[in-house]
Design an enzyme around this catalytic site. Structure first.
Site, PDB file in Angstrom:
ATOM      1  N   ASP A  59      55.553  51.834  60.907  1.00 31.44           N
ATOM      2  CA  ASP A  59      56.370  51.888  59.707  1.00 31.44           C
ATOM      3  C   ASP A  59      55.499  51.715  58.462  1.00 31.44           C
ATOM      4  O   ASP A  59      54.591  50.881  58.437  1.00 31.44           O
ATOM      5  CB  ASP A  59      57.403  50.758  59.777  1.00 31.44           C
ATOM      6  CG  ASP A  59      58.394  50.776  58.638  1.00 31.44           C
ATOM      7  OD1 ASP A  59      59.130  51.768  58.521  1.00 31.44           O
ATOM      8  OD2 ASP A  59      58.435  49.795  57.871  1.00 31.44           O
ATOM      9  N   GLU A 116      54.035  56.841  59.947  1.00 36.05           N
ATOM     10  CA  GLU A 116      54.972  57.189  58.889  1.00 36.05           C
ATOM     11  C   GLU A 116      54.201  57.062  57.580  1.00 36.05           C
ATOM     12  O   GLU A 116      54.067  55.973  57.023  1.00 36.05           O
ATOM     13  CB  GLU A 116      56.175  56.249  58.868  1.00 36.05           C
ATOM     14  CG  GLU A 116      57.179  56.636  57.780  1.00 36.05           C
ATOM     15  CD  GLU A 116      58.043  55.480  57.293  1.00 36.05           C
ATOM     16  OE1 GLU A 116      59.154  55.755  56.803  1.00 36.05           O
ATOM     17  OE2 GLU A 116      57.616  54.318  57.374  1.00 36.05           O
TER      18      GLU A 116
END
Length: 559
Positions: free
Chosen positions: A207, A284
């Site tokens: 993330d 990401e």
């Protein structure tokens, strides 16, 4: 299971809260995932990626982690995770889990210790605490804004009751950022990686992989008005509105894409390489342009990076050809596969997004007062065509739960039902991401449409879910579910993931035609039909009349 599986894999994202609820409390859980693995095996995917299920107060749906090495009781137990992992592996499905290294929850024991220990302590050095500006230190250390709206700094009250230092949170105030210049933080995350690798996970989706490192001095920065919340572009039906970010490192936001992140990922890659079975890292990373994204997947760093440039490209033949070429060139230059993705838990579902006619920056979401809202059928038609094109491309493809059912963004959620921090931090100015996170339908005539054994659902499900339920689509010729099953089967049979793109001439400007191995894909982004070339039709996103491919449709033919 072959090596380098990740180069061609079709990976299915599970948002655990909204996938399947085994105990009827309205929240999806690990046992629910296990109960639906046969459906995923039937769909034809190679791996699943699970959004966070760790111990968390759930201020940001699990992306606020209080304990990185345990399962939140809402989702089950470590034993439930182990059982799910074993059942997935028994079906040849690999399991990737989400890692959230930029920040923790404010309920993490480290942050609670930092609050108690006070300024200058080793405990505070794990996070980004700073003195405030102004004579009394009552102004934030800089002008940074949170991704979720509002200031990125919160002031604490010290143990003696006086106003104290400020801490950085690029997201919600309950998500303090770690200081990744701290060796203790780095060693802690090595231990977290080992904990899950030892349990048998096949990789990590990282993330905010473009975060973690902040520019020295934490200088003031004002982002472009037309950018998305994490560096993504605003998108209209015509062209993406690119943020004003050049390829020069100095032009990046001082909290995104700093060079120091690459040292972290080289360290993690070396650790993963000590484990058998091709364990992977997927980034990401919301950065522009594509050659910069490729820095995350150099041979000694991560294996994959999400291709957000592709996700943000409108349904336009010239724009799509440009981003496909740029993606293959950029990722190929470092020996990595391109990835392809159209939807995830942070963006408007592409069955809606591809027909929105007004700019909609990433993270803003859609709601009843939004402009440019489309009707369902045109959006679904484009979504089916876009997926059919995407799955014809070489590399690895990501699918988001429910897109195989043609689920649209849920736009008309009641204000009182919303949970996304973006909604609250912007006082309702931005709707956030709840609309793509509504629990998905499995059985039309079951409670909560088969999401769980009761009517409970943490976000309300629309009546439209009944007709889109999985059992209403299974075995129905022309349904979106059967389209996805056919596409994934043909993709595997023709080895499209390891192929190459050859563009075919002789078509209108609003038509894309490519050859990948022994398959020709023709995508008509216009409104007028186009005649298909010779070859048996393998699959089409819409019914054909003879050899005529209608507008907003894609077909595969045997070359």
């Amino acid at each position: 299971m072959t090596s380098d599986w990740w180069r061609t894999a079709a990976i299915y994202q599970i948002y655990p809260r909204s996938f399947a609820d085994a105990n009827g409390d309205g929240m999806g859980d690990l046992a629910g995932i296990t109960s639906r693995l046969d459906d995923l095996h039937e769909l034809g995917i190679d791996a699943i990626w699970l959004s966070p299920f760790f111990t968390s107060p759930q201020r940001d749906a699990g992306y606020d982690v209080a304990d990185y090495c345990d399962v939140d009781p809402r989702f089950g137990t470590l034993a439930d995770f182990d059982a799910m992992l074993a059942e997935a592996h028994a079906r040849g499905i690999r399991v990737i889990i989400d890692l959230v290294p930029n920040h923790s929850s404010d309920e993490h024991e480290w942050f609670q210790a930092a609050l108690a220990a006070g300024p200058g302590s080793a405990e505070r050095a794990r996070y980004l605490f700073r003195d405030g500006r102004g004579p009394a230190g009552d102004e934030p250390p800089n002008n940074w804004d949170s991704v979720f709206g509002g200031p990125a700094w919160t002031r604490v009250v010290e143990a003696d009751g006086t106003p104290g230092q400020w801490y950085l949170h690029l997201f919600d105030s309950s998500q303090p950022d770690f200081d990744w210049t701290n060796d203790e933080v780095r060693e802690e995350f090595r231990g977290i990686l080992r904990f899950w690798l030892d349990r048998g996970v096949d990789g990590f989706r990282v993330d905010v992989a473009h975060g973690m490192i902040k520019a020295d001095g934490l200088p003031d920065y004002t982002p472009p008005a037309d950018g998305g919340s994490m560096g993504g572009a605003a998108v209209t039906a015509g062209v993406p509105l690119e943020p004003e970010i050049s390829s020069e490192p100095g032009d990046l936001a001082p909290y995104w894409g700093q060079d120091g992140v690459h040292e972290i990922y080289r360290d993690w890659r070396a650790l993963l390489d000590t484990y058998p079975g091709e364990r992977i890292l997927a980034a990401e990373a919301w950065v522009d342009p594509l050659p910069r994204v490729a820095n995350w997947v150099r041979p000694d760093e991560m294996h994959q990076a999400f291709n957000f440039a592709y996700l943000e490209t409108p349904w336009d033949a010239a724009a799509l050809r440009g981003v496909i070429d740029a993606s293959l060139d950029a990722f190929g230059s470092v020996g990595a596969p391109s990835t392809w993705v159209l939807s995830n838990h942070d963006v408007v579902r592409h069955a809606t997004r591809l027909s929105v006619t007004e700019a909609n920056p990433q993270g803003h979401g859609l709601g009843p007062r939004s402009n440019g809202l489309p009707s369902y059928e045109p959006g679904l038609r484009r979504a089916r065509a876009a997926t059919t094109l995407m799955l014809a491309l070489p590399g690895s493809a990501y699918l988001y739960q429910g897109e195989e059912l043609g689920l649209p963004e849920v736009i008309d959620l009641p204000d009182e039902a919303r949970e996304d921090p973006t909604w609250f931090r912007t006082n309702g100015e931005r709707y956030g991401r709840d609309g793509c996170r509504v629990p998905i339908p499995w059985e039309a005539d079951s409670p909560s449409y088969g999401f769980g054994p009761s009517e409970a659902s943490w976000l309300p499900q629309p009546a439209q879910w009944r007709e889109l339920a999985r059992d209403r689509q299974r075995g129905v010729d022309g349904s979106t579910l059967e389209l996805y099953r056919s596409l994934l089967r043909r993709r595997r049979e023709h080895d499209l993931g390891s192929g190459a793109v050859e563009w075919l001439p002789g078509f209108r400007d609003d038509v894309l035609a490519l050859r990948n191995g022994d398959v020709i894909a023709v995508a008509n982004t216009g409104t007028e039909p186009v005649e298909l070339p010779a070859g048996d039709v393998l699959v089409a996103s819409e019914a054909l009349t003879g050899r005529s491919l209608p507008g907003d449709a894609t077909a595969w033919l045997r070359a």
